[in-house]
Design a protein around this motif. Structure first.
Motif, mmCIF file in Angstrom:
data_model
loop_
_atom_site.group_PDB
_atom_site.id
_atom_site.type_symbol
_atom_site.label_atom_id
_atom_site.label_comp_id
_atom_site.label_asym_id
_atom_site.label_seq_id
_atom_site.Cartn_x
_atom_site.Cartn_y
_atom_site.Cartn_z
ATOM 1 N N LEU A 78 0.841 -1.189 0.000
ATOM 2 C CA LEU A 78 0.000 0.000 0.000
ATOM 3 C C LEU A 78 0.881 1.244 0.000
ATOM 4 C CD1 LEU A 78 -2.699 -1.094 2.616
ATOM 5 C CD2 LEU A 78 -2.845 -1.212 0.129
ATOM 6 N N ASP A 79 0.419 2.297 -0.643
ATOM 7 C CA ASP A 79 1.227 3.520 -0.681
ATOM 8 C C ASP A 79 0.640 4.652 0.149
ATOM 9 O OD1 ASP A 79 -0.917 4.188 -2.276
ATOM 10 O OD2 ASP A 79 0.256 4.448 -4.099
ATOM 11 N N ARG A 80 -0.563 4.444 0.688
ATOM 12 C CA ARG A 80 -1.205 5.494 1.474
ATOM 13 C C ARG A 80 -2.173 4.839 2.452
ATOM 14 N NH1 ARG A 80 -5.992 8.326 1.037
ATOM 15 N NH2 ARG A 80 -5.925 10.468 1.762
ATOM 16 N N VAL A 81 -2.200 5.360 3.672
ATOM 17 C CA VAL A 81 -3.122 4.868 4.695
ATOM 18 C C VAL A 81 -3.684 6.075 5.429
ATOM 19 C CG1 VAL A 81 -3.308 3.545 6.849
ATOM 20 C CG2 VAL A 81 -1.949 2.647 4.969
ATOM 21 N N VAL A 82 -4.955 5.987 5.810
ATOM 22 C CA VAL A 82 -5.598 7.051 6.570
ATOM 23 C C VAL A 82 -5.926 6.559 7.970
ATOM 24 C CG1 VAL A 82 -6.582 8.124 4.503
ATOM 25 C CG2 VAL A 82 -7.957 6.497 5.828
ATOM 26 N N SER A 83 -6.194 7.505 8.839
ATOM 27 C CA SER A 83 -6.719 7.246 10.168
ATOM 28 C C SER A 83 -7.971 8.096 10.305
ATOM 29 C CB SER A 83 -5.697 7.643 11.235
ATOM 30 O OG SER A 83 -6.288 7.623 12.512
ATOM 31 N N ILE A 84 -9.029 7.511 10.853
ATOM 32 C CA ILE A 84 -10.296 8.216 11.012
ATOM 33 C C ILE A 84 -10.669 8.165 12.485
ATOM 34 C CG2 ILE A 84 -12.722 8.311 10.338
ATOM 35 C CD1 ILE A 84 -11.789 6.522 7.871
ATOM 36 N N ALA A 85 -10.799 9.332 13.095
ATOM 37 C CA ALA A 85 -11.146 9.383 14.514
ATOM 38 C C ALA A 85 -12.091 10.550 14.762
ATOM 39 C CB ALA A 85 -9.889 9.550 15.367
ATOM 40 N N PRO A 86 -12.965 10.408 15.734
ATOM 41 C CA PRO A 86 -13.834 11.530 16.080
ATOM 42 C C PRO A 86 -13.010 12.745 16.512
ATOM 43 C CG PRO A 86 -14.638 9.525 17.092
ATOM 44 C CD PRO A 86 -13.283 9.220 16.536
ATOM 45 N N PRO B 106 -3.216 15.864 9.286
ATOM 46 C CA PRO B 106 -4.638 16.095 9.026
ATOM 47 C C PRO B 106 -4.889 16.338 7.538
ATOM 48 C CG PRO B 106 -3.925 17.361 10.926
ATOM 49 C CD PRO B 106 -2.682 16.796 10.285
ATOM 50 N N GLU B 107 -5.926 15.683 7.040
ATOM 51 C CA GLU B 107 -6.271 15.808 5.629
ATOM 52 C C GLU B 107 -7.613 16.512 5.448
ATOM 53 O OE1 GLU B 107 -5.235 12.685 2.533
ATOM 54 O OE2 GLU B 107 -7.384 12.333 2.862
ATOM 55 N N ARG B 108 -8.578 16.168 6.291
ATOM 56 C CA ARG B 108 -9.906 16.783 6.176
ATOM 57 C C ARG B 108 -10.733 16.440 7.395
ATOM 58 N NH1 ARG B 108 -12.624 13.917 1.203
ATOM 59 N NH2 ARG B 108 -14.236 15.434 1.593
ATOM 60 N N GLU B 109 -11.773 17.221 7.588
ATOM 61 C CA GLU B 109 -12.801 16.870 8.563
ATOM 62 C C GLU B 109 -14.058 16.529 7.786
ATOM 63 O OE1 GLU B 109 -13.533 19.379 11.918
ATOM 64 O OE2 GLU B 109 -11.418 19.437 12.483
ATOM 65 N N THR B 110 -14.832 15.621 8.315
ATOM 66 C CA THR B 110 -16.082 15.212 7.702
ATOM 67 C C THR B 110 -17.028 14.786 8.824
ATOM 68 O OG1 THR B 110 -17.058 13.825 5.963
ATOM 69 C CG2 THR B 110 -15.330 12.809 7.306
ATOM 70 N N VAL B 111 -18.180 14.273 8.467
ATOM 71 C CA VAL B 111 -19.160 13.842 9.460
ATOM 72 C C VAL B 111 -19.536 12.397 9.173
ATOM 73 C CG1 VAL B 111 -21.489 14.239 10.353
ATOM 74 C CG2 VAL B 111 -20.044 16.181 9.748
ATOM 75 N N HIS B 112 -19.594 11.597 10.220
ATOM 76 C CA HIS B 112 -20.007 10.197 10.068
ATOM 77 C C HIS B 112 -21.424 10.184 9.509
ATOM 78 C CE1 HIS B 112 -20.993 6.060 10.897
ATOM 79 N NE2 HIS B 112 -19.731 5.838 11.262
ATOM 80 N N PRO B 113 -21.661 9.480 8.406
ATOM 81 C CA PRO B 113 -22.975 9.535 7.749
ATOM 82 C C PRO B 113 -24.116 8.919 8.552
ATOM 83 C CG PRO B 113 -21.564 7.909 6.691
ATOM 84 C CD PRO B 113 -20.710 8.628 7.687
ATOM 85 N N VAL B 114 -23.834 8.048 9.496
ATOM 86 C CA VAL B 114 -24.876 7.413 10.293
ATOM 87 C C VAL B 114 -24.987 8.061 11.671
ATOM 88 C CG1 VAL B 114 -25.640 5.254 11.381
ATOM 89 C CG2 VAL B 114 -24.625 5.217 9.080
ATOM 90 N N ALA C 158 -18.563 14.413 14.141
ATOM 91 C CA ALA C 158 -17.475 15.043 13.385
ATOM 92 C C ALA C 158 -16.247 14.143 13.435
ATOM 93 C CB ALA C 158 -17.154 16.418 13.960
ATOM 94 N N LEU C 159 -15.648 13.912 12.268
ATOM 95 C CA LEU C 159 -14.495 13.029 12.160
ATOM 96 C C LEU C 159 -13.297 13.767 11.593
ATOM 97 C CD1 LEU C 159 -16.229 9.911 10.545
ATOM 98 C CD2 LEU C 159 -15.616 10.225 12.951
ATOM 99 N N GLN C 160 -12.125 13.431 12.098
ATOM 100 C CA GLN C 160 -10.855 13.938 11.585
ATOM 101 C C GLN C 160 -10.220 12.809 10.776
ATOM 102 O OE1 GLN C 160 -8.945 16.965 12.387
ATOM 103 N NE2 GLN C 160 -7.543 16.243 10.837
ATOM 104 N N VAL C 161 -9.899 13.089 9.517
ATOM 105 C CA VAL C 161 -9.197 12.127 8.672
ATOM 106 C C VAL C 161 -7.751 12.589 8.573
ATOM 107 C CG1 VAL C 161 -9.062 11.054 6.394
ATOM 108 C CG2 VAL C 161 -11.311 11.629 7.374
ATOM 109 N N GLN C 162 -6.841 11.718 8.980
ATOM 110 C CA GLN C 162 -5.414 11.990 8.853
ATOM 111 C C GLN C 162 -4.842 10.967 7.885
ATOM 112 O OE1 GLN C 162 -3.270 13.454 12.318
ATOM 113 N NE2 GLN C 162 -4.991 12.750 13.573
ATOM 114 N N ALA C 163 -3.745 11.300 7.232
ATOM 115 C CA ALA C 163 -3.195 10.408 6.221
ATOM 116 C C ALA C 163 -1.676 10.417 6.261
ATOM 117 C CB ALA C 163 -3.675 10.838 4.828
ATOM 118 N N ILE C 164 -1.117 9.341 5.715
ATOM 119 C CA ILE C 164 0.317 9.262 5.530
ATOM 120 C C ILE C 164 0.607 8.604 4.196
ATOM 121 C CG2 ILE C 164 0.494 7.054 6.773
ATOM 122 C CD1 ILE C 164 3.274 8.055 7.757
ATOM 123 N N ASP C 165 1.550 9.188 3.479
ATOM 124 C CA ASP C 165 2.081 8.608 2.258
ATOM 125 C C ASP C 165 3.154 7.619 2.706
ATOM 126 O OD1 ASP C 165 3.570 7.993 0.000
ATOM 127 O OD2 ASP C 165 3.485 10.006 -0.816
#
Length: 177
Positions: A127-135, A152-160, A164-171
């Motif tokens: 894999l070349d990229r992995v994210v972490s998703i946490a409230p 940190p890559e973006r904030e979004t909202v859990h659809p269910v 509010a979720l924080q998406v972090q990523a690493i190359d």
């Protein structure tokens, strides 16, 4: 059978005798506070979850590892990789996640296990990229992600659960294995 050893941990596939200790972890409101809507899981729900995790291993070639303490053989919880299909706006993606029993918090186990999981993602699964998703507000998970070198890559909202979720990523090409 996939198994990873770190200085203090064994990351491995699930055994039948993991059900009761994982159910105890999932029954702790403090552990589950940042998961989904914060509801605890009972024994049957934990069994269903472990079955889903094992199915993901069969389908994707990766999944959630049982985390066992090398010194005592105790099940500490899980870490591993999963496809976050519940968040279509970040797909395609693979996320790293963890959940440990409260008695294992604050000892660096989550960081150690997650670091080994990223090495597995890069070296074993390519894999070349992995994210972490946490409230948002889950400082412990944000800290683990930061220790992994995620940004940190973006904030979004859990659809269910509408959390509010924080998406972090690493190359992973820049990951220090």
């Amino acid at each position: 059978m996939t198994e990873i050893r770190t200085p203090r941990l064994i990351l491995r596939r699930w055994h039948d005798d993991d059900l009761a200790p994982m159910a105890d972890i999932n029954a702790d409101p403090a552990v589950m506070r940042w998961t989904g809507d914060g509801s605890v899981l009972d024994l049957d729900q934990t069994a269903e979850a472990i079955e889903r995790w094992e199915d993901e291993w069969d389908d994707e070639g990766f999944g959630l590892f049982a985390v066992e303490l090398l010194a005592s053989g105790e099940l500490a919880g899980f870490t591993g990789l999963t496809v976050p299909e519940f968040l279509p706006e970040i797909m395609p993606a693979v996320s790293v996640g963890w959940r440990l029993g409260r008695q294992f918090w604050g000892q660096g186990y989550a960081s150690e296990a997650a670091h080994a999981t990223l090495e597995f993602a890069l070296q074993d699964r390519g894999l070349d990229r992995v994210v972490s998703i946490a409230p948002v507000g889950d400082a412990a998970s944000e800290n683990v992600a930061r220790k992994l070198g995620m940004v940190p890559e973006r904030e979004t909202v859990h659809p269910v659960h509408e959390v509010a979720l924080q998406v972090q990523a690493i190359d992973l090409t820049e990951f220090q294995a």
